[in-house]
Design an enzyme around this catalytic site. Structure first.
Site, mmCIF file in Angstrom:
data_model
loop_
_atom_site.group_PDB
_atom_site.id
_atom_site.type_symbol
_atom_site.label_atom_id
_atom_site.label_comp_id
_atom_site.label_asym_id
_atom_site.label_seq_id
_atom_site.Cartn_x
_atom_site.Cartn_y
_atom_site.Cartn_z
ATOM 1 N N GLU A 161 -7.107 -0.438 -12.731
ATOM 2 C CA GLU A 161 -7.019 0.043 -11.497
ATOM 3 C C GLU A 161 -8.327 0.056 -10.686
ATOM 4 O OE1 GLU A 161 -4.546 3.127 -8.520
ATOM 5 O OE2 GLU A 161 -4.758 3.494 -10.777
ATOM 6 N N GLU A 262 3.145 5.503 -3.762
ATOM 7 C CA GLU A 262 2.187 6.492 -4.385
ATOM 8 C C GLU A 262 1.374 7.180 -2.890
ATOM 9 O OE1 GLU A 262 -0.691 6.542 -7.866
ATOM 10 O OE2 GLU A 262 -1.743 5.530 -6.744
#
Length: 275
Positions: A161, A262
């Protein structure tokens, strides 16, 4: 224009990150809350921030909560230190934290297999003052190779990520290209091809990246997408990002995976944008 193409339907394409939404509830009550809101899929940061190897009873209790709610776990972080908190991963930190990450690898992978989770996210970790970045990068590659092999053993992909520099100034992967470079190195080292990019549109936007270009260039190596609006990290519609356009571009680029929600929002209004 509709907010998202028909392919991006509530029950098929969006999952709720239970580490940032429904956090007013105890962990074991959050899957049921997500189900009550209409979601059949959820994701989690590593829930036990102080323990990479929790007791089996704790793992069983979480699995039971997911089963009872009828929710599928579609994404799980490996141990990442204090998250939420100051840490941004453990795998590139020499010493105790790297050891804790390694101890967690099989625990996380086996739990993922037990609940049908096929995406495991390995956060890279912050730079450590006084440690040569090349030493950290070599350690990171060693640990990512171990994680990729464990993920492959349970039929999962490994995610790498990009975070954003303003909020994570010591995290080295703050561009899509930096994460893709790591993905390519892991795949070259293992020959498995199961390391992929976690495309978090919020973090990329915070870094000032051209999201259209990122989607066009990197969707083929993307294993998971996460979203929040910018500025503010709130729900879509609270900031400036054009999610109708972004979802359409992801669809046209061939992305068929989950989109993790998120973002930070009160539970009572968290999903108004979908309705």
């Amino acid at each position: 224009m509709a907010l998202f193409p028909h392919q991006f339907s509530l029950d098929q394409r969006f999952d709720v990150n239970l580490s940032i939404l429904f956090t007013e509830l105890p962990l074991l009550e959050r899957p049921a809350a997500a189900a009550a809101a209409g979601f059949g899929a959820v994701e989690l940061w590593w829930p036990w921030v102080d323990s990479p190897t929790p007791e089996q009873a704790e793992l069983d209790a979480l699995r039971g909560a997911l089963d009872d709610a009828g929710t599928r776990l579609v994404g799980l972080n490996f141990y990442a230190g204090q998250l939420p908190g100051p840490d941004r991963g453990a795998l590139s930190l020499p010493g105790e934290e790297s050891d804790r990450f390694r101890a967690n690898i099989d625990v996380a992978a086996d739990f993922a297999r037990s609940v049908g989770c096929t995406a495991l996210n390995a956060l890279y970790g912050n730079r450590v003052e006084g440690v040569d970045p090349q030493v950290q990068d070599a350690l990171a590659l060693e640990n990512l190779v171990l994680a990729a092999r464990a993920a492959d053993r349970v039929g999962a992909t490994l995610l790498v990520e990009t975070l954003n520099r303003p909020e994570s100034p010591r995290y080295p992967l703050v561009s899509a290209e930096a994460a893709i470079e790591v993905v390519d190195k892991v795949n070259a080292a293992t020959g498995l091809g199961n390391a992929t990019f976690l495309m978090d549109l919020y973090h990329l936007s915070m870094n000032g990246e051209d999201l259209h270009r990122v989607i066009e260039r990197h969707t083929g190596k993307t294993g998971h997408v996460q979203i929040a609006d910018n500025p503010g990290r709130g729900a879509p519609g609270s900031g400036d990002l054009d999610f109708a356009d972004l979802f359409e571009r992801l669809d046209k680029a061939g992305y068929e995976g989950w989109v993790g929600l998120e973002y930070k929002s009160p539970a009572e209004t968290a999903f108004d944008w979908l309705r």
